[in-house]
Structure formats: structure tokens, C-alpha cells
Design a protein around this motif. Structure first.
Motif, short mmCIF file in Angstrom:
data_model
loop_
_atom_site.label_atom_id
_atom_site.label_comp_id
_atom_site.label_asym_id
_atom_site.label_seq_id
_atom_site.Cartn_x
_atom_site.Cartn_y
_atom_site.Cartn_z
N THR A 37 0.84 -1.19 0.00
CA THR A 37 0.00 0.00 0.00
C THR A 37 0.88 1.24 0.00
O THR A 37 1.99 1.24 0.52
CB THR A 37 -0.92 0.06 1.23
N LYS A 39 0.41 5.30 1.02
CA LYS A 39 -0.50 6.21 1.72
C LYS A 39 -0.02 7.65 1.59
O LYS A 39 1.18 7.92 1.50
CB LYS A 39 -0.60 5.83 3.21
N TYR A 52 -2.48 -7.25 -1.46
CA TYR A 52 -2.94 -6.63 -0.21
C TYR A 52 -4.42 -6.93 0.01
O TYR A 52 -4.84 -7.30 1.12
CB TYR A 52 -2.71 -5.12 -0.26
N THR A 67 -8.17 5.35 5.75
CA THR A 67 -7.01 5.13 6.61
C THR A 67 -7.09 3.72 7.19
O THR A 67 -8.15 3.08 7.16
CB THR A 67 -6.97 6.14 7.76
N SER A 68 -5.98 3.24 7.74
CA SER A 68 -5.96 1.91 8.35
C SER A 68 -6.92 1.84 9.52
O SER A 68 -7.54 0.80 9.78
CB SER A 68 -4.54 1.56 8.80
N VAL A 73 -8.25 -2.39 10.27
CA VAL A 73 -7.33 -3.50 10.04
C VAL A 73 -6.25 -3.57 11.12
O VAL A 73 -5.47 -4.52 11.17
CB VAL A 73 -6.66 -3.39 8.65
N ILE A 74 -6.21 -2.55 11.99
CA ILE A 74 -5.22 -2.52 13.07
C ILE A 74 -5.86 -3.05 14.35
O ILE A 74 -6.83 -2.46 14.84
CB ILE A 74 -4.67 -1.11 13.31
N ARG A 102 -2.55 -7.87 11.75
CA ARG A 102 -3.62 -7.14 11.08
C ARG A 102 -4.92 -7.93 11.21
O ARG A 102 -4.89 -9.13 11.48
CB ARG A 102 -3.28 -6.91 9.60
#
Length: 378
Positions: A37, A39, A52, A67-68, A73-74, A102
Motif C-alpha cells: 500500500t 498512503k 494486499y 485510513t488503516s 485492520v489494526i 492485522r
């Protein structure tokens, strides 16, 4: 190297911050088996390759512009770690092969090895970050199972009634609680990394070195740290640790057994002296009537040398008409354990006969094949 190359090409071909001015680099990233990715400075995804989306289960149109944190995904426990990495990236630091986690779209945890770096415009200004994620879930699951297996065996070794010592190049790698207790160490110091000489009593230091070179069960006298002797059985075997040979030695404290054996031997010796000096004939036979011991009185009363009748059947020395009676008394003794008295004529060595009264007793309640048979002239 591909990541470095892609950054250099992005810098070389970047025009109006178009990171895909080089179609070659886009093709490389699109075809990578690792999730990639890119960003923006705001942390929003402006590019995500197919690997991904396959890794985390999201479609590209669901990822772009998010955003993550927005994508969730965090994992919660990794948010502080993620924020710290982002902050350090802005200060020009990069991260390689950083193991983290993740969250897949379906909620399961995916273990990844992450590489973070910045990419720059032609004026060396940071314009975003690039992240490469490599799936290491299978590896982490294997490591977890291996650690679980090692923990099970460690717990087993920790509670073994045997002493366990592992050493390599005369340095101790492991010692379980039992061997510490055997030797007399009062503290719980593991001795890991220390020379094997510091572990044993000074009298035994050469012994353990010699033992390490032998691969058979041995028994000998060792010493506690206070100098008190003890009887140990020990056996060593070769193992490999970090591709180098090491020695695993198992110790078994047999001091109690040796003490009982000595007491038994002394007891048998005392009773043998008594039996050898009694005027009555004493014999010990097994469950089949085979004579295992005959006292010296057999020579005096019947003319037999004790050694000459060892292995003979007791009933072969009984006058035939009384044999059935003696056999019945012997069988009753074996079954009931009750003392039996029986009178019969015994054959002398010269063929003559003599009337005897015999008393049969079991020597050991748990060993029915051991019988004491004493006889006296009637």
C-alpha cells in the motif's frame, strides 16, 4: 531491493507527484506476492495491490481513500505501536521486517512481517509512505505450536523424579529442580551458562566429564555439596543444540535402594549363619519343590552334602508311601499360607529311611514361590 528500486524510480519519473509515472514500477507492485500500500501524508490509501486485498479480504474500491484505522485492520492492542511507527516515519526513519498483526475483513487475525518506508518527491520532500506486508501466519502458528510443545515437555522434565542436566562445551544449558536437590543446591539458581565444575562436588568433577563420554547406564558413588556420599545411576546421550553436539545426562538417586539391598544382604547373612548352625535341617524351596538352599545339618542327619541336593525336588527325597501326604501339605501351604506340619520318612544318602517332622512356612507373603522347610528327627 525491489522497494528501494521502486522508490528511486518514483523519484526519477515523478511528475506533479504522479507516483505511477513509471508504468514499469506499477507493474512490479501489481505483480508482487506481498501486500503493498501507498498512503498519503494524511494516512489515506492511494494505492493497494491485489496481494494486499487478498491478504486482508478487502476490495480495492473499499480500501482507496481510507485510513488503516477507518478500515479497522489494526488490532486494538497494536494501535499505539502503529501510531508510534507513523510518527517515526515522518522523522525519516524506516522499518524492515517488523512482525505485527492485522485484522482480516472476516475478523480473523493475520500475522504479517511489515516493512515501512517513506517516498519522496523530486525535492526530497516526504509525500507519503509505502508499506509492504508479508503473510507469516502459518509460520507464527507453527511457532506457537512448537512453543506449546516445548512448554509441555519442559513441565514434564520439571516434575520428573530423575535429575536432568544438559551441558555443551562444559557449560551448563539446563538443570531441572531434581538434580539441584540431589546435589544439594539450596538456591534456585539455574546455573545456565556456568562451567560444569561449579555444579558438582569437587570429588565428582572428573567423574562427570568421563561420564559424558560414555553412553551406557552406570552406577557409582557421588557426593552432595556437603560431602555426603550418595549412590546414583547415570546415563548420557548426545543431542544437538544450535547444530553443535551437547550432552544430556539423566541421574537417578538409588541411595535408598542400595541401603535396602545392603540391609537385606546383612539380614540374609545373619539368618544364614543361624540356619547353618542349627541342629535341625533347614531348606528353602520354590513353588515346585525345587531345593534352593540346604543347611549343613543335611550332611549330619542324612549324609547329603548340601550342595549335592541343590536343584533336586524335595519330594524325591520322601519315602514313596508318604509322598502324597507331603505334597498335599505343601500345596495347602502355597494356597492358604498357613504353617503346615507333616510327618514322613525321609530317604538317607545310603538308602535307609528316617522319620522326620517337617514344618513348612512361607518366607514372603507376596512371593508364594519361596518356602521355608525345616525338618527335625521324630
Amino acid at each position: 531491493m525491489l522497494i528501494i528500486c521502486s522508490i528511486e524510480k518514483i523519484e526519477s519519473f515523478s511528475s506533479n507527484n504522479d507516483i505511477f509515472a513509471s508504468g514499469c514500477m506499477k507493474s512490479i507492485m501489481d505483480g508482487s506476492e506481498n501486500g503493498i500500500t501507498i498512503k498519503s501524508l494524511e494516512g489515506k490509501v492511494i494505492y493497494a495491490n491485489r496481494a494486499y486485498t487478498q491478504l486482508l479480504g478487502w476490495d480495492q474500491n473499499e480500501v482507496i481513500g481510507k485510513t488503516s484505522i477507518e478500515l479497522t485492520v489494526i488490532p486494538k492492542e497494536c494501535t499505539h505501536e502503529f501510531a508510534s511507527i507513523q510518527k517515526q516515519l515522518w522523522n525519516g526513519k524506516s522499518f524492515s521486517h517488523f512482525e505485527t498483526k492485522r485484522i482480516h475483513k472476516d475478523g480473523r487475525i493475520v500475522y504479517v512481517s511489515a516493512t515501512y518506508t517513506n517516498y519522496y518527491d523530486a525535492n526530497q520532500n516526504i509525500i507519503g509512505t509505502l508499506c509492504v506486508l508479508r503473510d507469516i501466519t502459518k509460520q507464527k502458528i507453527y511457532e506457537a505450536k512448537l512453543a506449546e510443545s516445548e512448554e509441555r515437555y519442559r513441565k514434564l522434565v520439571e516434575v520428573l523424579p530423575l535429575g536432568v542436566l544438559v551441558h555443551q562445551h562444559e557449560k551448563i544449558l539446563y538443570s531441572n529442580p531434581k538434580i539441584l536437590k540431589m546435589i544439594g543446591h539450596t538456591n534456585k539458581h539455574s546455573f545456565i551458562g556456568e562451567n560444569i565444575d561449579t555444579f558438582f562436588h569437587i570429588k565428582d568433577r572428573e567423574t562427570v566429564k568421563k561420564q559424558s563420554k560414555k553412553r551406557r547406564l552406570q552406577e557409582g558413588v557421588w557426593h552432595k555439596l556437603n560431602g555426603k556420599p550418595m549412590s546414583l545411576e547415570s546415563t548420557s546421550t548426545s543431542i544437538y543444540i544450535n547444530n553443535e553436539p551437547a550432552t544430556l545426562t539423566i541421574f537417578n538417586d538409588v541411595s535408598e535402594r542400595k541401603r535396602h539391598e545392603k540391609e537385606l544382604h546383612e539380614s540374609e547373612s545373619r539368618y544364614r549363619i543361624i540356619a547353618d548352625n542349627m541342629s535341625e535341617m533347614i531348606s528353602i524351596v520354590d513353588q515346585y519343590g525345587i531345593i534352593k538352599y540346604a543347611s549343613p545339618s543335611y550332611k549330619k542327619m542324612l549324609g547329603y552334602m548340601p550342595a549335592s541336593i541343590l536343584g533336586m525336588n524335595l519330594f524325591d527325597l520322601v519315602n514313596r508311601p508318604e509322598r502324597e501326604k507331603v505334597e498335599k501339605a505343601f500345596e495347602t501351604l502355597l494356597v492358604s499360607g498357613e504353617v503346615q506340619r507333616v510327618e514322613f520318612r525321609h530317604l538317607r544318602c545310603d538308602g535307609s529311611k528316617i522319620w522326620l517332622e517337617a514344618i513348612g512356612k512361607k518366607l514372603f507373603a507376596k512371593k508364594k514361590d519361596i518356602v521355608s522347610w525345616s525338618s527335625a528327627v521324630k
